[in-house]
Design a protein around this motif. Sequence first.
Motif, PDB file in Angstrom:
ATOM      1  N   TYR B  27      -3.016  17.395  12.390  1.00 45.03           N
ATOM      2  CA  TYR B  27      -1.686  16.811  12.232  1.00 45.03           C
ATOM      3  C   TYR B  27      -1.794  15.364  12.647  1.00 45.03           C
ATOM      4  CZ  TYR B  27       3.281  15.870  12.701  1.00 45.03           C
ATOM      5  OH  TYR B  27       4.535  15.342  12.572  1.00 45.03           O
ATOM      6  N   GLY B  28      -1.327  14.463  11.802  1.00 42.25           N
ATOM      7  CA  GLY B  28      -1.513  13.049  12.062  1.00 42.25           C
ATOM      8  C   GLY B  28      -0.481  12.417  12.971  1.00 42.25           C
ATOM      9  N   GLY B  29       0.599  13.130  13.247  1.00 41.55           N
ATOM     10  CA  GLY B  29       1.668  12.565  14.057  1.00 41.55           C
ATOM     11  C   GLY B  29       1.501  12.882  15.534  1.00 41.55           C
ATOM     12  N   THR B  30       2.538  12.599  16.276  1.00 42.78           N
ATOM     13  CA  THR B  30       2.521  12.848  17.722  1.00 42.78           C
ATOM     14  C   THR B  30       2.686  14.333  17.998  1.00 42.78           C
ATOM     15  OG1 THR B  30       3.553  10.701  18.049  1.00 42.78           O
ATOM     16  CG2 THR B  30       3.608  12.222  19.904  1.00 42.78           C
ATOM     17  N   VAL B  31       1.901  14.803  18.923  1.00 40.67           N
ATOM     18  CA  VAL B  31       1.949  16.235  19.267  1.00 40.67           C
ATOM     19  C   VAL B  31       2.080  16.433  20.771  1.00 40.67           C
ATOM     20  CG1 VAL B  31       0.614  17.010  17.263  1.00 40.67           C
ATOM     21  CG2 VAL B  31      -0.571  16.368  19.370  1.00 40.67           C
ATOM     22  N   ASN B  32       2.593  17.570  21.129  1.00 38.09           N
ATOM     23  CA  ASN B  32       2.563  18.053  22.507  1.00 38.09           C
ATOM     24  C   ASN B  32       1.568  19.204  22.533  1.00 38.09           C
ATOM     25  OD1 ASN B  32       4.760  16.281  23.209  1.00 38.09           O
ATOM     26  ND2 ASN B  32       6.147  17.757  22.255  1.00 38.09           N
ATOM     27  N   LEU B  33       0.742  19.270  23.555  1.00 36.24           N
ATOM     28  CA  LEU B  33      -0.383  20.204  23.571  1.00 36.24           C
ATOM     29  C   LEU B  33      -0.319  21.133  24.762  1.00 36.24           C
ATOM     30  CD1 LEU B  33      -2.890  17.400  22.670  1.00 36.24           C
ATOM     31  CD2 LEU B  33      -2.379  19.345  21.198  1.00 36.24           C
ATOM     32  N   PHE B  34      -0.689  22.368  24.539  1.00 36.11           N
ATOM     33  CA  PHE B  34      -0.607  23.400  25.567  1.00 36.11           C
ATOM     34  C   PHE B  34      -1.862  24.279  25.539  1.00 36.11           C
ATOM     35  CE2 PHE B  34       4.054  23.060  26.246  1.00 36.11           C
ATOM     36  CZ  PHE B  34       4.426  22.394  25.097  1.00 36.11           C
ATOM     37  N   TRP B  35      -2.204  24.799  26.696  1.00 37.59           N
ATOM     38  CA  TRP B  35      -3.149  25.912  26.799  1.00 37.59           C
ATOM     39  C   TRP B  35      -2.431  27.056  27.525  1.00 37.59           C
ATOM     40  CZ3 TRP B  35      -7.791  27.179  24.815  1.00 37.59           C
ATOM     41  CH2 TRP B  35      -8.575  26.170  24.235  1.00 37.59           C
ATOM     42  N   TYR B  36      -2.470  28.220  26.889  1.00 34.70           N
ATOM     43  CA  TYR B  36      -1.937  29.434  27.489  1.00 34.70           C
ATOM     44  C   TYR B  36      -3.082  30.402  27.735  1.00 34.70           C
ATOM     45  CZ  TYR B  36       2.994  28.306  26.581  1.00 34.70           C
ATOM     46  OH  TYR B  36       4.250  27.727  26.589  1.00 34.70           O
ATOM     47  N   VAL B  37      -2.880  31.279  28.715  1.00 41.01           N
ATOM     48  CA  VAL B  37      -3.890  32.288  29.024  1.00 41.01           C
ATOM     49  C   VAL B  37      -3.236  33.665  29.043  1.00 41.01           C
ATOM     50  CG1 VAL B  37      -3.559  31.996  31.531  1.00 41.01           C
ATOM     51  CG2 VAL B  37      -5.691  32.979  30.664  1.00 41.01           C
TER      52      VAL B  37
END
Lengths: 113, 114
Positions: B27-37
């Motif tokens: 995705y070329g736009g701004t993203v919010n990123l997460f890691w879940y477990v």
Amino acid sequence: DTAVSQTPKYLVTQMGNDKSIKCEQNLGHDTMYWYKQDSKKFLKIMFSYNNKELIINETVPNRFSPKSPDKAHLNLHINSLELGDSAVYFCASSPRGQRNEQFFGPGTRLTVL
Amino acid sequence: AQSVSQHNHHVILSEAASLELGCNYSYGGTVNLFWYVQYPGQHLQLLLKYFSGDPLVKGIKGFEAEFIKSKFSFNLRKPSVQWSDTAEYFCAVELSGGYNKLIFGAGTRLAVHP
């Protein structure tokens, strides 16, 4: 004190039946979600409600109908169950808006025979 | 369509080994990123998240992740794993400016042997 709860935990049923899964959150969140996790553990969003209003409706068969009687509850009703509906269904909730952690329920394992 | 790739499907490590799990998104736009477990028999829970600022973020239980914008990556790391880290790890992306819809990767199953 359970934050996001789902009932039932396990659901085994025959093809063609209609079933419901219930979800409740006591976190005071405005937004609730339904996710489907397939046999390969791939997790995909199905629906999202914001204060009882549907805001995300992915390409899900219309046999699936979410219902939100109030902002603390989001139930999932499935008509005419098919073998391919077998999966684990997760409910989640979060505060309104982006960048918020989503809190997940324990999941409901649906097996369609 | 936007997607999230986790290239390691299964990882097996011995205790005290270092861990790095890959996550790439398209995705070329701004993203919010997460890691879940997801620990065995438990529900998904948040490990860490990144929105902006320092691209190296620290989460719970000694985990950290680095956002590399040029590589569209958000890899998860831990210097020394423990048996209790055995779990399924999911990377997720939220497209900034849209609804709070998470797009998950397929997950990486980590098994740590004593």
